[in-house]
Motif scaffolding. Sequence first.
Motif, PDB file in Angstrom:
ATOM      1  N   ASP A  48       9.959  67.240  46.349  1.00  0.00           N
ATOM      2  CA  ASP A  48      10.840  66.655  45.337  1.00  0.00           C
ATOM      3  C   ASP A  48      11.101  67.690  44.244  1.00  0.00           C
ATOM      4  O   ASP A  48      10.167  68.217  43.635  1.00  0.00           O
TER       5      ASP A  48
ATOM      6  N   ARG B 229      19.453  64.075  39.016  1.00  0.00           N
ATOM      7  CA  ARG B 229      20.180  64.152  40.292  1.00  0.00           C
ATOM      8  C   ARG B 229      21.659  64.442  40.070  1.00  0.00           C
ATOM      9  O   ARG B 229      22.258  65.220  40.809  1.00  0.00           O
TER      10      ARG B 229
ATOM     11  N   GLN C  50      12.367  67.482  41.228  1.00  0.00           N
ATOM     12  CA  GLN C  50      11.979  67.150  39.850  1.00  0.00           C
ATOM     13  C   GLN C  50      10.483  67.364  39.635  1.00  0.00           C
ATOM     14  O   GLN C  50      10.064  67.872  38.591  1.00  0.00           O
TER      15      GLN C  50
ATOM     16  N   ARG D 224      23.756  67.926  41.372  1.00  0.00           N
ATOM     17  CA  ARG D 224      25.000  67.945  42.142  1.00  0.00           C
ATOM     18  C   ARG D 224      26.011  68.892  41.487  1.00  0.00           C
ATOM     19  O   ARG D 224      26.852  69.476  42.127  1.00  0.00           O
TER      20      ARG D 224
END
Lengths: 278, 261
Positions: free
Chosen positions: B104, B250, B106, B254
């Motif tokens: 992950d 998130r 983060q 992007r």
Amino acid sequence: VSSFSVAQPGRARALFDFYVTGMRTAVQAQLQYRVNNYFWMLGWIAEPVIYLVVWTTIAEQSGGSVDGNTAGYFAAYYIVWTLVRNMNFGLSTYAWEWRIREGILSGQLLRPLHPIHYDLAFFAGWKFVAIALWIPIAIALSLLFEPTLDPSMLEVVVFAVAIWGAYLIRSLNLWALGTVNFWTTRGAALSELYIVVELLLSGRLVPLQLLPGWAQTLAGLLPFKWTFYFPIEALIGDLSQAELAEGLAMQVFWTAFGTALVAVMWRRGIRRYSAVNG
Amino acid sequence: MSAFGIAWLHFRLGAMNELQYRANLVIQIFQSLLQLGIGLVMLALVYSHTTELNGWSQPELLAVLGIQILMGGVIRTAIQPNMTRLMEEVQDGKLDHALAKPVDSQVLISVREVRIWQAVNLVTGAVVLGVALVRLGGDLGVLNVLAFAAALAFGTVMIYSFWLVLTTAAFWVVRMDNVLDLFDGVYQTGRWPVGIYPGWLRFGVTFLVPVAFAVTVPAEALTSRLDWQTLLLAAGFAVALFAFTRWFWRVGLRRYSGASA
């Protein structure tokens, strides 16, 4: 490299031109980073606002004033503080450490003028951007905290001169402190000590009359109060003409002292200097 | 590998790295003591002119100072270094290296850096807090201590979330290194109970920059000022902010296109 003082009229003219150009370059450079400049300014504006709120709270709790200083006085003190602070920041000693470590100073040594002129001109130019960004903040603070401000024409003039005196004294001192990095890689510790002593004895933390008597005496023997307390008091306080003149004279004295200190430190330090690639 | 496994691994790595530079410990102690000195001088000055500030006595404000230093230690040991690194990597387009890893993102970007010497402030803060509690004298109930621990945990989550939201903005703004100065400045408001500030500022340091939740609320727990509504609000705000941070990260990702992408 050692052309620290400039006597001939032709060179004086050249130096003047150099300063004008240096300042204009700084204005152009800093105007590009307005958002970053604002972040930085909002960060340090918190400091005087905190002091202001604390002392205003105490003044209101104890019937309107602390030792005769009203809430309006504190508001005026710390709002003028923000302008003085804008004026008296100069090259930080961390930048010095970086210049020496990265060998950037070597390039600067090749230039014809003493390197302090480049710094003085650059930061002097930056002031104009900083003050332009400061004006809306000052207006907002004045509306929120209602300062008591009633300066005479003379006080305004003395203030306008004294903030440049504060800039010179503080810049010279910090520059001299920066040269300590020629001898040690731990110069940062010394400059933090400097900043703390300055904080307590310059009027940056509190107006000096709130300090105990011995601390006020000590502050009178050091250069710090002429870079914060004096310019602020010149504008908002009730200093007599004699006191205003004396203050400006003290600024001249400490500027001369700082100039001598820079000259000595630089001459000795540069002998010790050897860059990574030199 | 679990999130905690990764965090622990990076912690050990970071610690080993910094243990090479022992002299930095001495410098850090020196800096901590200077900061503590300023805090104590300011308290002494204030209480030489008054006996209480907005209902807070001197030992109570000493407790606030202790918590502020303690929380500052947490931020500078574990949160700020990671965020600074993230900011630099977004600027240089080097974040790809982290994104390419099969964990992950983060979690990874939040645990990569640790500055163990900054933990000196944890000790300083705890000592100041201890002294304050002794001077306050009253016996501390179990409930108070539990509420304090909970408030401190919520505060940490909020500060972390706040920092990550701010840093994620670098995906759009790119150059924002002065944000560090902004945070350091605003964090100083935590030295004083949030109640002394005028309304607009109180709102700002509670909900925009959650300093009040991180410092004042835990201090209220220790001085029997905290009501359960405030603690509940802190819990709710921590959860909401954390969820928002996750979503915002998130969206930011992007938006990111690295040097090689």
